[in-house]
Design a protein around this motif. Structure first.
Motif, PDB file in Angstrom:
ATOM      1  N   ASN A 109       0.795  -1.562  -0.199  1.00  0.00           N
ATOM      2  CA  ASN A 109       0.047   0.065   0.004  1.00  0.00           C
ATOM      3  C   ASN A 109       0.812   0.982   0.776  1.00  0.00           C
ATOM      4  N   ILE A 110       1.697   1.230  -0.669  1.00  0.00           N
ATOM      5  CA  ILE A 110       2.928   2.722  -0.882  1.00  0.00           C
ATOM      6  C   ILE A 110       2.565   3.113  -2.463  1.00  0.00           C
ATOM      7  N   PRO A 111       1.744   4.504  -1.976  1.00  0.00           N
ATOM      8  CA  PRO A 111       1.920   5.061  -3.519  1.00  0.00           C
ATOM      9  C   PRO A 111       2.786   5.441  -3.663  1.00  0.00           C
ATOM     10  N   ALA A 112       2.781   5.735  -5.264  1.00  0.00           N
ATOM     11  CA  ALA A 112       3.461   6.126  -6.143  1.00  0.00           C
ATOM     12  C   ALA A 112       4.012   8.120  -5.295  1.00  0.00           C
ATOM     13  N   TYR A 113       5.272   8.076  -5.577  1.00  0.00           N
ATOM     14  CA  TYR A 113       6.036   8.912  -4.717  1.00  0.00           C
ATOM     15  C   TYR A 113       6.843  10.415  -5.629  1.00  0.00           C
ATOM     16  N   ASP A 114       6.405  10.468  -6.965  1.00  0.00           N
ATOM     17  CA  ASP A 114       6.779  11.090  -7.637  1.00  0.00           C
ATOM     18  C   ASP A 114       6.568  11.358  -9.691  1.00  0.00           C
ATOM     19  N   PRO A 115       4.987  12.085  -8.762  1.00  0.00           N
ATOM     20  CA  PRO A 115       5.580  13.383  -8.228  1.00  0.00           C
ATOM     21  C   PRO A 115       4.325  13.311  -6.727  1.00  0.00           C
ATOM     22  N   PHE A 116       5.162  13.734  -5.438  1.00  0.00           N
ATOM     23  CA  PHE A 116       4.189  13.235  -4.252  1.00  0.00           C
ATOM     24  C   PHE A 116       3.908  15.100  -3.995  1.00  0.00           C
ATOM     25  N   LEU A 117       2.613  14.039  -3.820  1.00  0.00           N
ATOM     26  CA  LEU A 117       1.058  15.273  -3.470  1.00  0.00           C
ATOM     27  C   LEU A 117       0.835  15.219  -2.080  1.00  0.00           C
ATOM     28  N   ILE A 118       0.297  16.713  -2.058  1.00  0.00           N
ATOM     29  CA  ILE A 118       0.305  17.243  -0.960  1.00  0.00           C
ATOM     30  C   ILE A 118      -0.919  18.113  -1.440  1.00  0.00           C
ATOM     31  N   ASP A 119      -2.126  17.391  -0.375  1.00  0.00           N
ATOM     32  CA  ASP A 119      -3.461  17.772  -0.698  1.00  0.00           C
ATOM     33  C   ASP A 119      -3.737  19.815  -0.411  1.00  0.00           C
ATOM     34  N   LYS A 120      -3.621  20.073   1.378  1.00  0.00           N
ATOM     35  CA  LYS A 120      -3.004  21.753   1.554  1.00  0.00           C
ATOM     36  C   LYS A 120      -1.951  21.392   2.109  1.00  0.00           C
ATOM     37  N   LEU A 121      -1.878  22.601   3.005  1.00  0.00           N
ATOM     38  CA  LEU A 121      -0.396  22.672   3.719  1.00  0.00           C
ATOM     39  C   LEU A 121      -1.033  24.556   3.979  1.00  0.00           C
TER      40      LEU A 121
END
Length: 257
Positions: A65-77
């Protein structure tokens, strides 16, 4: 027992595994050679493993259950900013960060005192691209600004030094894991290109603001990074510690204590 040998591997896994569900399956380390107990040799061994794992897990691992990381997604910050005459809040959404797969670990320093761990990671990325949506509520002296739009940052020749502190703990099933308690990142950037819209209602003023930002980005970056630390450090620690739940320490090193 040389628990520090796995620490750096665990930290870098946070780039890939930022959402870890509750399950018992862990990362399989059987294909990797055990890292030696000597800390100097261990650093080279760990760097080799990390540099192997990063490109391999770029597209994730469904079984873990490790998602793709490139691109790394950030919903909000969101960041609270206050320095001199400028203060306010900046929020970003729908952020995509490209370039993690290009990280190369150059050197690792590790220290261990019983169950306390300290490590320093030196890495290099040739290029990072960060894009998304932003909005802000800023006060500059008596002037209030509420810009809103899209941004696109390109960073070149990024040399990073990451210092971390953590502790080793044992779960009820007897497996040992690492939990980070603090992290400090100090990236040095060779060059940066800033693109954005919506800073001012007038596109010409937008262009002027961007010209200023691109000419003085080093000064801006030097102020923003420490000022926003209290916002990004808790997020980074949470993401890393979620990733660490997938990696029992003894899978990567022989236990001798």
């Amino acid at each position: 027992m040389n628990s520090q040998c796995i620490v750096v591997i665990l930290c870098l896994l946070a780039y890939q595994a930022y959402a870890v569900p509750a399950e018992t399956k862990y990362l399989d380390a059987s294909e990797f050679e055990k890292c030696p107990e000597d800390t100097n040799a261990a650093g080279d061994c760990i760097a080799k493993i990390i540099n192997t794992l990063l490109p391999r897990l770029r597209h994730g691992d469904p079984e873990l259950n490790i998602p793709a990381y490139d691109p790394f997604l950030i919903d909000k910050l969101s960041f609270q900013y206050s320095s001199g005459a400028v203060n306010g809040r900046i929020s970003v959404r729908n952020v995509k960060l490209y370039g993690i797969v290009g990280i190369k670990i150059q050197k690792i320093d590790v220290k261990r005192n019983n169950n306390k761990i300290q490590l320093r990671i030196y890495s290099h990325q040739p290029k990072i691209n960060i894009l998304g949506d932003y909005k802000a509520d800023m006060h500059v002296n008596q002037l209030q600004l509420k810009p809103k739009g899209k941004f696109n940052l390109t960073l070149f020749d990024v040399q990073s030094t990451v210092n971390t502190e953590g502790e080793i703990y044992t779960k009820d099933d007897g497996k040992r894991f690492l939990r980070l308690t603090d992290i400090e990142a100090n990236p040095k950037i060779g060059d940066m290109i800033i693109k954005a819209n919506g800073i001012f209602p007038d596109p010409e003023l937008d262009e002027i603001a961007l010209n200023v930002a691109n000419n003085y980005w080093r000064d801006i970056y030097g102020i923003i990074l420490p000022e926003t630390r209290k916002s990004w450090v808790p997020l980074l620690l949470r993401l890393i510690n979620q990733a660490l739940l997938k990696v029992p320490i003894d899978e990567f090193t022989s236990r001798s204590d």
